[in-house]
Design a protein around this motif. Structure first.
Motif: not given
Length: 480
Positions: A62, A130, A144-145, A147-149, A151-152, A206
């Motif tokens: 993370s 990502r 992947m991690e 990319g998610n972070y 986006k938010l 996130g």
């Protein structure tokens, strides 16, 4: 002694006393401006730092993902918005000095409009973080991690652009304490908000990104309310105007905003590139870790001269706009002396803590020793970079962004990066070689800016400022 001689002596004494008074006043003014500006920079930096600290207690993956996303966001978004917004240092600062108060609101609205448009493609890039990181060969899980972070974090991109415009609008009017208080309130609220979003809401890492976005928007709302309702902004904010969005006026902003963005981005990207190059060295894990520590340390130290940079930008733009070239020149002389003293003190502190600083980031003895060996180079960097920051602030106050963009391009990409590659990979000096390349770039940068500043005709710059201010007013009248 004759009466005539006595009068001359008395007049000389009075002139010296007046010069001394002006010097003291200038020092007081710059310290009064730079203190809150340094605080604002540190407090805004604290939002991302707090977010990473909370995420770091979840898992190593993370933290790696959030760190990569934050770095990616800085390179591809935040730095560009900071650079473009700094065009207001020239436009708003000189308009305020010329007492054309209404133009400050017009310039700020135009900047906000353009930055919001620019933020749209940047948001698309963040949404595809990502894929971009995987394409660049980064670890799949971390990508992947990240990319998610990222986006938010997209909502924070728009808030950050607006925040930069509001900050420039206020600081060019010497209104700095409300900025500091707003940033302090936001950062304090960010602590419990981030804790709740990360640990209690179910969003995990996130949640830190969402909390950062909320905090930036809170800061924007606080400053927007201040601008709307404060008596301090009655002359400079008259509400929204269609004149700010007239197509004929947009080039006025872009003419300064594009080279301003180039100034900021070219320098920041070179430091990030050095960290990426460290991954190609033998023992890349150690080299990358140490270079990242050096970069973070330099970033924190740089916030002090960055505050001074904002102060001198305000002082120079205000005085040139007011038609006081000698006052602008005095302001530059004062800030250079302050920057030298500050850089020496910071460099001394860096040297004093060189053997223990590494423990703040790692318990591994190898990392701590390597960081200790790098600290003398960081002390030199602090000295040179402090001068670079204040001279760049002078450049923004004068409107030299285009010249400085070329200076940065040559300093960092024709001198600094090639020197870093040769020292690190040809002469096998390793991470030290990469950082020495950056120091070479900073030396060339500061020498070029020093020569430009020394050769400046301040009377001519005051006339240019007057022309810039009234040319903008004429354009507004023609449009309306």
């Amino acid at each position: 002694m004759s009466l005539h001689s006595s009068l001359i002596v008395e007049e000389t004494k009075q002139n010296k006393e007046e010069e001394r008074r002006k010097l003291v006043e200038e020092v007081k003014t710059q310290l009064w401006l730079s203190g809150p500006l340094i605080s604002v920079t540190l407090l805004n930096f604290g939002i991302s730092l707090i977010s990473l600290m909370f995420v770091g207690h979840l898992s190593e993956l993370s933290l790696s993902g959030a760190s990569m996303a934050t770095s990616f966001a800085s390179v591809t978004g935040f730095s560009l918005l900071v650079g473009m917004a700094s065009a207001l240092d020239t436009l708003c600062g000189q308009s305020y000095g010329a007492k054309q108060y209404r133009m400050l609101g017009i310039h700020m609205q135009r900047a906000m409009f353009i930055l919001m448009i620019v933020a749209i493609p940047l948001a698309i890039i963040w949404a595809n973080t990502r894929s971009i990181l995987i394409f660049l060969g980064q670890d799949h899980e971390i990508s992947m991690e990240a990319g998610n972070y990222a986006k938010l974090m997209v909502p924070s991109l728009f808030a950050y652009g607006l925040l930069q415009c509001l900050n420039r609008f206020l600081q060019t009017q010497n209104i700095v304490f409300p900025m500091m208080l707003s940033s302090a309130v936001t950062t304090l609220l960010h602590l419990p908000l981030c804790w709740y979003m990360v640990y209690k809401s179910g969003f995990g890492s996130g949640g830190a990104a969402i909390a950062s976005s909320i905090s930036y928007w809170v800061n924007v709302i606080i400053l927007s309310l201040y601008v709307k309702f404060s008596p301090s902004c009655q002359k400079t904010w008259n509400g929204f105007s269609r004149e700010a969005l007239a197509p004929n006026n947009i080039p006025i902003f872009l003419k300064l905003a594009i080279p301003s963005a180039a100034m900021v981005c070219l320098e920041i990207w070179s430091f990030e590139l050095v960290v990426l190059l460290s991954g190609l060295l033998p023992n890349p894990k150690l080299e990358t870790s140490v270079l990242s520590i050096c970069l973070n340390t330099t970033a924190v130290v740089w916030m002090i001269p960055f505050g001074l940079s904002g102060a001198i930008s305000v002082r120079v733009s205000n005085e040139l706009g007011a038609g006081n070239p000698q006052a602008a020149r005095l302001a530059v002389c004062v800030v250079v002396v302050i920057a030298i003293i500050e850089s020496i003190l910071v460099g001394a502190v860096v040297m004093l803590i060189r053997n223990i600083w590494g423990y703040a980031y790692s318990n591994e003895e190898e990392v701590v020793k390597y960081v200790a060996n790098m600290m003398p180079l960081l002390a030199v960097t602090a000295l040179v970079d402090g001068m670079t920051a204040v001279l760049s602030g002078t450049a923004r106050g004068c409107g030299w962004q285009k010249i400085c963009a070329f200076v940065n391009l040559g300093s960092y990409y024709l001198v600094g990066i090639p020197a870093a590659v040769v020292l690190a990979f040809v002469l096998h000096i390793g991470g030290k070689g990469l950082w020495l390349g950056i120091i070479c770039a900073l030396i060339v940068h500061v020498l070029c800016l020093t020569i430009i500043t020394i050769r400046t005709d301040w009377e001519k710059e005051a006339k240019k400022a007057t022309h810039r201010v009234y040319n903008a007013i004429t354009t507004e009248i023609l449009v309306s």
